[in-house]
Enzyme design. Sequence first.
Site, PDB file in Angstrom:
ATOM      1  N   VAL A   1      -8.709   2.197 -12.979  1.00 34.80           N
ATOM      2  CA  VAL A   1      -9.892   2.822 -13.607  1.00 34.80           C
ATOM      3  C   VAL A   1      -9.608   3.216 -15.060  1.00 34.80           C
ATOM      4  O   VAL A   1     -10.448   3.083 -15.945  1.00 34.80           O
ATOM      5  CB  VAL A   1     -10.308   4.080 -12.792  1.00 34.80           C
ATOM      6  CG1 VAL A   1     -11.313   4.942 -13.535  1.00 34.80           C
ATOM      7  CG2 VAL A   1     -10.862   3.651 -11.442  1.00 34.80           C
ATOM      8  N   TYR A   2      -8.363   3.648 -15.316  1.00 34.08           N
ATOM      9  CA  TYR A   2      -8.056   4.149 -16.676  1.00 34.08           C
ATOM     10  C   TYR A   2      -7.739   3.038 -17.666  1.00 34.08           C
ATOM     11  O   TYR A   2      -7.490   3.306 -18.840  1.00 34.08           O
ATOM     12  CB  TYR A   2      -6.931   5.177 -16.617  1.00 34.08           C
ATOM     13  CG  TYR A   2      -7.394   6.557 -16.141  1.00 34.08           C
ATOM     14  CD1 TYR A   2      -8.716   6.802 -15.782  1.00 34.08           C
ATOM     15  CD2 TYR A   2      -6.494   7.612 -16.040  1.00 34.08           C
ATOM     16  CE1 TYR A   2      -9.133   8.045 -15.344  1.00 34.08           C
ATOM     17  CE2 TYR A   2      -6.894   8.879 -15.611  1.00 34.08           C
ATOM     18  CZ  TYR A   2      -8.235   9.087 -15.263  1.00 34.08           C
ATOM     19  OH  TYR A   2      -8.642  10.324 -14.834  1.00 34.08           O
TER      20      TYR A   2
ATOM     21  N   GLY B   1      -9.734   4.549  -6.151  1.00 32.29           N
ATOM     22  CA  GLY B   1      -8.428   3.878  -6.303  1.00 32.29           C
ATOM     23  C   GLY B   1      -7.346   4.430  -5.400  1.00 32.29           C
ATOM     24  O   GLY B   1      -7.592   4.779  -4.238  1.00 32.29           O
ATOM     25  N   VAL B   2      -6.141   4.527  -5.980  1.00 30.38           N
ATOM     26  CA  VAL B   2      -5.018   4.994  -5.157  1.00 30.38           C
ATOM     27  C   VAL B   2      -5.217   6.472  -4.785  1.00 30.38           C
ATOM     28  O   VAL B   2      -4.806   6.918  -3.713  1.00 30.38           O
ATOM     29  CB  VAL B   2      -3.674   4.755  -5.887  1.00 30.38           C
ATOM     30  CG1 VAL B   2      -3.470   5.669  -7.071  1.00 30.38           C
ATOM     31  CG2 VAL B   2      -2.505   4.845  -4.915  1.00 30.38           C
ATOM     32  N   ASP B   3      -5.890   7.224  -5.652  1.00 28.00           N
ATOM     33  CA  ASP B   3      -6.183   8.640  -5.375  1.00 28.00           C
ATOM     34  C   ASP B   3      -7.000   8.742  -4.080  1.00 28.00           C
ATOM     35  O   ASP B   3      -6.680   9.525  -3.172  1.00 28.00           O
ATOM     36  CB  ASP B   3      -6.987   9.179  -6.569  1.00 28.00           C
ATOM     37  CG  ASP B   3      -7.072  10.695  -6.620  1.00 28.00           C
ATOM     38  OD1 ASP B   3      -7.792  11.213  -7.489  1.00 28.00           O
ATOM     39  OD2 ASP B   3      -6.425  11.362  -5.796  1.00 28.00           O
TER      40      ASP B   3
ATOM     41  N   ASN C   1      -6.793  12.438 -11.182  1.00 25.64           N
ATOM     42  CA  ASN C   1      -7.512  12.831 -12.403  1.00 25.64           C
ATOM     43  C   ASN C   1      -7.259  14.324 -12.606  1.00 25.64           C
ATOM     44  O   ASN C   1      -6.673  14.973 -11.746  1.00 25.64           O
ATOM     45  CB  ASN C   1      -9.011  12.514 -12.297  1.00 25.64           C
ATOM     46  CG  ASN C   1      -9.650  13.220 -11.124  1.00 25.64           C
ATOM     47  OD1 ASN C   1      -9.607  14.446 -11.011  1.00 25.64           O
ATOM     48  ND2 ASN C   1     -10.214  12.440 -10.219  1.00 25.64           N
TER      49      ASN C   1
ATOM     50  N   ASP D   1       0.860  -1.188   0.000  1.00 21.49           N
ATOM     51  CA  ASP D   1       0.000   0.000   0.000  1.00 21.49           C
ATOM     52  C   ASP D   1       0.895   1.236   0.000  1.00 21.49           C
ATOM     53  O   ASP D   1       1.610   1.492   0.968  1.00 21.49           O
ATOM     54  CB  ASP D   1      -0.878  -0.050   1.262  1.00 21.49           C
ATOM     55  CG  ASP D   1      -1.728   1.189   1.436  1.00 21.49           C
ATOM     56  OD1 ASP D   1      -2.558   1.215   2.364  1.00 21.49           O
ATOM     57  OD2 ASP D   1      -1.556   2.151   0.660  1.00 21.49           O
TER      58      ASP D   1
ATOM     59  N   SER E   1      -2.468   4.530 -14.300  1.00 23.99           N
ATOM     60  CA  SER E   1      -3.433   4.269 -15.382  1.00 23.99           C
ATOM     61  C   SER E   1      -3.897   2.825 -15.494  1.00 23.99           C
ATOM     62  O   SER E   1      -4.735   2.529 -16.362  1.00 23.99           O
ATOM     63  CB  SER E   1      -2.862   4.693 -16.753  1.00 23.99           C
ATOM     64  OG  SER E   1      -2.964   6.095 -16.916  1.00 23.99           O
TER      65      SER E   1
HETATM   66  N1  APR Z   1      -1.309   1.523  -3.072  1.00 27.41           N
HETATM   67  C1  APR Z   1      -0.707   1.251  -4.261  1.00 27.41           C
HETATM   68  N2  APR Z   1      -1.375   1.040  -5.408  1.00 27.41           N
HETATM   69  C2  APR Z   1      -2.722   1.121  -5.346  1.00 27.41           C
HETATM   70  C3  APR Z   1      -3.429   1.417  -4.154  1.00 27.41           C
HETATM   71  C4  APR Z   1      -2.656   1.612  -2.984  1.00 27.41           C
HETATM   72  N3  APR Z   1      -3.218   1.907  -1.800  1.00 27.41           N
HETATM   73  N4  APR Z   1      -4.773   1.425  -4.444  1.00 27.41           N
HETATM   74  C5  APR Z   1      -4.885   1.133  -5.750  1.00 27.41           C
HETATM   75  N5  APR Z   1      -3.664   0.945  -6.296  1.00 27.41           N
HETATM   76  C6  APR Z   1      -3.319   0.583  -7.674  1.00 27.41           C
HETATM   77  C7  APR Z   1      -4.386  -0.094  -8.492  1.00 27.41           C
HETATM   78  O1  APR Z   1      -4.458  -1.478  -8.179  1.00 27.41           O
HETATM   79  C8  APR Z   1      -3.845   0.150  -9.895  1.00 27.41           C
HETATM   80  O2  APR Z   1      -2.884  -0.836 -10.209  1.00 27.41           O
HETATM   81  O3  APR Z   1      -3.053   1.780  -8.375  1.00 27.41           O
HETATM   82  C9  APR Z   1      -3.129   1.500  -9.769  1.00 27.41           C
HETATM   83  C10 APR Z   1      -3.835   2.658 -10.467  1.00 27.41           C
HETATM   84  O4  APR Z   1      -5.236   2.449 -10.410  1.00 27.41           O
HETATM   85  P1  APR Z   1      -6.249   3.653 -10.100  1.00 27.41           P
HETATM   86  O5  APR Z   1      -6.070   4.086  -8.695  1.00 27.41           O
HETATM   87  O6  APR Z   1      -7.593   3.197 -10.549  1.00 27.41           O
HETATM   88  O7  APR Z   1      -5.731   4.849 -11.029  1.00 27.41           O
HETATM   89  P2  APR Z   1      -5.839   5.041 -12.609  1.00 27.41           P
HETATM   90  O8  APR Z   1      -6.049   3.762 -13.323  1.00 27.41           O
HETATM   91  O9  APR Z   1      -4.638   5.874 -12.949  1.00 27.41           O
HETATM   92  O10 APR Z   1      -7.166   5.899 -12.766  1.00 27.41           O
HETATM   93  C11 APR Z   1      -7.171   7.201 -12.253  1.00 27.41           C
HETATM   94  O11 APR Z   1      -9.081   6.740 -10.923  1.00 27.41           O
HETATM   95  O12 APR Z   1      -9.252   6.945  -8.679  1.00 27.41           O
HETATM   96  C12 APR Z   1      -9.511   7.579  -9.848  1.00 27.41           C
HETATM   97  O13 APR Z   1      -9.326   9.897  -9.286  1.00 27.41           O
HETATM   98  C13 APR Z   1      -8.712   8.845  -9.995  1.00 27.41           C
HETATM   99  O14 APR Z   1      -9.989   9.525 -11.874  1.00 27.41           O
HETATM  100  C14 APR Z   1      -8.743   9.004 -11.478  1.00 27.41           C
HETATM  101  C15 APR Z   1      -8.618   7.567 -11.978  1.00 27.41           C
END
Ligand code: APR
Length: 174
Positions: free
Chosen positions: A122-123, A34-36, A26, A12, A119
């Site tokens: 979600v992306y 997600g990680v955001d 975003n 994490d 990415s």
């Molecule tokens: N620590 C590390 N990695 C994480 C964590 C965490 N706590 N939570 C999620 N992840 C990983 C996910 O498993 C994925 O492999 O981060 C990677 C990116 O996934 P997302 O968080 O969905 O980000 P992304 O694909 O870049 O999409 C961005 O998602 O959350 C929204 O606000 C964000 O609109 C933006 C979009």
Amino acid sequence: MLDPRIRIVQGDITQLQVDAIVNAANRSLLGGGGVDGAIHRAAGPELVKACRPLGGCATGQAKITPGFRLPADYVIHTVGPVWSGGGKGEAELLASCYRQSLALAREHGVKTIAFPAISTGVYGYPLDQAARIALQTVQTFLQSEAQIETVFLVCFGQRAYETYRQVSRELEAS
Ligand code: APR
């Protein structure tokens, strides 16, 4: 040979004791899932307050804020491309996320930095292709960089970790 400063780890990102963690944000920079979402929850409400005056962030760019309640001193917010089949410059935009984040880290005296798999959630970016871009872009950046001591590529889950390790082995062999 992969630069030994690159470390593929599982876990994490919000718990890592590093100088800076990178957020897969975003373009609004006002939080999300997600990680955001995890980073904003861990950093506390001051994070979104610090993001608001930044006026958002374009895809492929990066902006920096303090880390507030996180162990990390800084959060570098970057916006990855949404995967739309690979014909819309996604690869270059994703590489730019890593490059711009590293450049910003260097400007702020950061020595240890951690990236999520930008990415790939979600992306929708295919994990193996994103991992290859991450490893190659970080490797290239480090060739002309001495200040940054460690770049953690943080995989959230076993599948991501194994994919990164496999891509890393392929790059070592090439
Ligand atoms: N620590 C590390 N990695 C994480 C964590 C965490 N706590 N939570 C999620 N992840 C990983 C996910 O498993 C994925 O492999 O981060 C990677 C990116 O996934 P997302 O968080 O969905 O980000 P992304 O694909 O870049 O999409 C961005 O998602 O959350 C929204 O606000 C964000 O609109 C933006 C979009």
